[in-house]
Design a protein around this motif. Structure first.
Motif: not given
Length: 454
Positions: A65-70, A85-92, A113-117, A131-138
């Motif tokens: 993993l690299s280029d992480i900003v948050q 703008g992609t999301v990565w997770t790990w753990g339980v 998968q299925g997340l961008s911006n 939170l997406t750049s256009d103000g939506r929440i997943y």
């Protein structure tokens, strides 16, 4: 083939530290400015991301993993945002909190998968939001209290992939134990999930499976959700709080819970964050205040007395970011210096004389991420013997007293971190190459270059 170590000691002209920080329950995290790789330590249920389940007081790098900003951490999972703008997770993943199925945990980072911006991430106890750049929440993960905000029909479901919440124009989000908060572009605050202790701020303590507007707030720019309470920051620096006040997290000595937002005494904040039972506030002068439980020293004032009114977190200054989770706290200085305090059950304070005692005042860590630049060769009394070596070296300097030694490769990756027994270090496990040896002396840290030759 025999391995010989030839160690050439060269002072580094430039060292930089962390560029962002994050906390999870019983672990601390930071990224290095050079490449955005994530280092962390503490409890490990796979959420250290190094492919093992071994707890570690030493720093370990999240693999691949690299280029992480948050970065943000829940109870036993971690979520990270890349600069693309992609999301990565790990753990339980028992509750689907990783966002990819089946419900199998992973000790290595995987892309949702299925997340961008995506522009912001939030890890709840056993769920995740973005939170997406256009103000939506997943959102995805545990939904037993409706904390995913998907409506009544989804309450109690395990949601293992990102689902869109019926709310728009959002500019900030926060995930707590089992309730969620959002700020809209008009400055209003919306909440959903568990209503216990009044933490939704809507008078009633009933659970809410979908977003509902919090009473009386219309100029908010940031929110933070704790286990039993909520905090909001206005554009003018005024802090509001509501929910349980058992430990003083609301900043009111009355002990009573607040079912609607209450105005606190803090009116010059620029950033807020919440742990399990405490809150941190970054003020406009670069200092940090805190309220709430202090059993583990998470307030940082040198005592274990709960803070029913805001207390200053020791004498740290020039802070640009704060992070709180569980019973621990972190702060990042403008020059990249990190401060850590609070619970140290799994050695997540990085350095506390080799113990797991709680940290009641912020401990300073600087220069944890080396940046390779022009090297200036200087005479240095720091010596090791023998040189060359078959694998073991001995540090010969009165200023070294069993401090921590971090070893980085030229890409800035941490490849070894330990507190040696005596003055001896074992480098037999490292391949040939050039490394940065970062040594904790009694008067601070010093950095040197080492060459390992097979």
């Amino acid at each position: 083939m025999r391995t010989l170590l030839v160690l050439l000691f060269i002072s580094l002209a430039k060292i930089v530290s962390a560029q962002t920080i994050g906390t999870g329950f019983n672990k601390n995290m930071y990224t290095c400015a050079a490449n955005g790789e994530v280092y962390n330590n503490g409890r490990n249920d796979g959420n250290l991301g190094n492919g093992t389940l071994t707890h570690s007081s030493d720093l370990v790098m999240v693999k691949g993993l690299s280029d992480i900003v948050q970065i943000d951490g829940g109870w036993q999972h971690t979520i990270a945002l890349k600069n693309d703008g992609t999301v990565w997770t790990w753990g339980v993943n028992y509750s689907g909190q990783l966002g990819y199925g089946p419900l199998t945990s992973s000790a290595l980072a995987g892309q949702v998968q299925g997340l961008s911006n995506i522009v912001k991430i939030a890890a709840g106890y056993n769920y995740s939001m973005v939170l997406t750049s256009d103000g939506r929440i997943y959102a995805w993960g545990d939904n037993i209290f409706g904390q995913l905000g998907l409506g009544g029909s989804a309450v109690g479901a395990v949601v293992s992939s990102p689902q869109l919440i019926s709310i728009s124009n959002v500019v900030d989000i926060s995930a707590g134990l089992n309730h969620s908060l959002a700020v809209k572009s008009d400055g209003t605050v919306w909440a959903w999930g568990s209503g216990g202790h009044g933490k939704l701020g809507i008078i009633t303590t009933d659970n809410q499976p979908a977003p509902i507007q919090v009473n009386g707030l219309n100029d908010i720019v940031e929110v933070a959700a704790s286990r039993l309470a909520s905090v909001a920051l206005s554009s003018t620096g005024q802090v509001y709080a509501w929910g349980s006040n058992t430990y003083g997290i609301v900043g009111d000595p009355s002990y009573y819970q607040h079912t609607v937002p209450a105005t606190t005494t803090i009116n010059n904040a620029v950033h807020i964050d919440a742990g399990e039972y405490h809150c941190l506030y970054l003020l406009d002068d670069g200092t940090v205040m805190a309220t709430g439980r202090n059993y583990f020293g998470q307030i940082g004032d040198g005592t274990d007395n709960n803070a029913y009114l805001p207390k200053r977190s020791a004498q740290i200054e020039d802070i640009v970011k704060i992070s709180a989770a569980g019973n621990q706290s972190m702060a990042l200085k403008s020059d990249g210096t990190m401060y850590v305090w609070g619970s140290n059950q799994y050695g997540q304070a990085l350095d506390n004389d080799g113990t797991t005692n709680s940290i009641f005042k912020p401990i300073e860590f600087d220069n944890v991420c080396p940046e390779i630049s022009e090297d200036t060769i200087e005479t240095n009394e720091f010596r090791v013997v023998p040189n060359p070596s078959k694998g073991y070296i001995q540090i010969m300097d009165d200023g070294f007293d069993n401090g921590r030694v971090n070893v980085f490769n030229l890409e800035g990756r941490l490849v070894k971190s330990e507190r040696p027994v005596g003055d001896y270090l074992d480098f037999r496990d490292l391949p040939s190459g050039v490394y940065i040896l970062h040594v904790q002396m009694t008067d601070g840290w010093t950095a040197h270059k080492i060459s390992i030759i097979k």
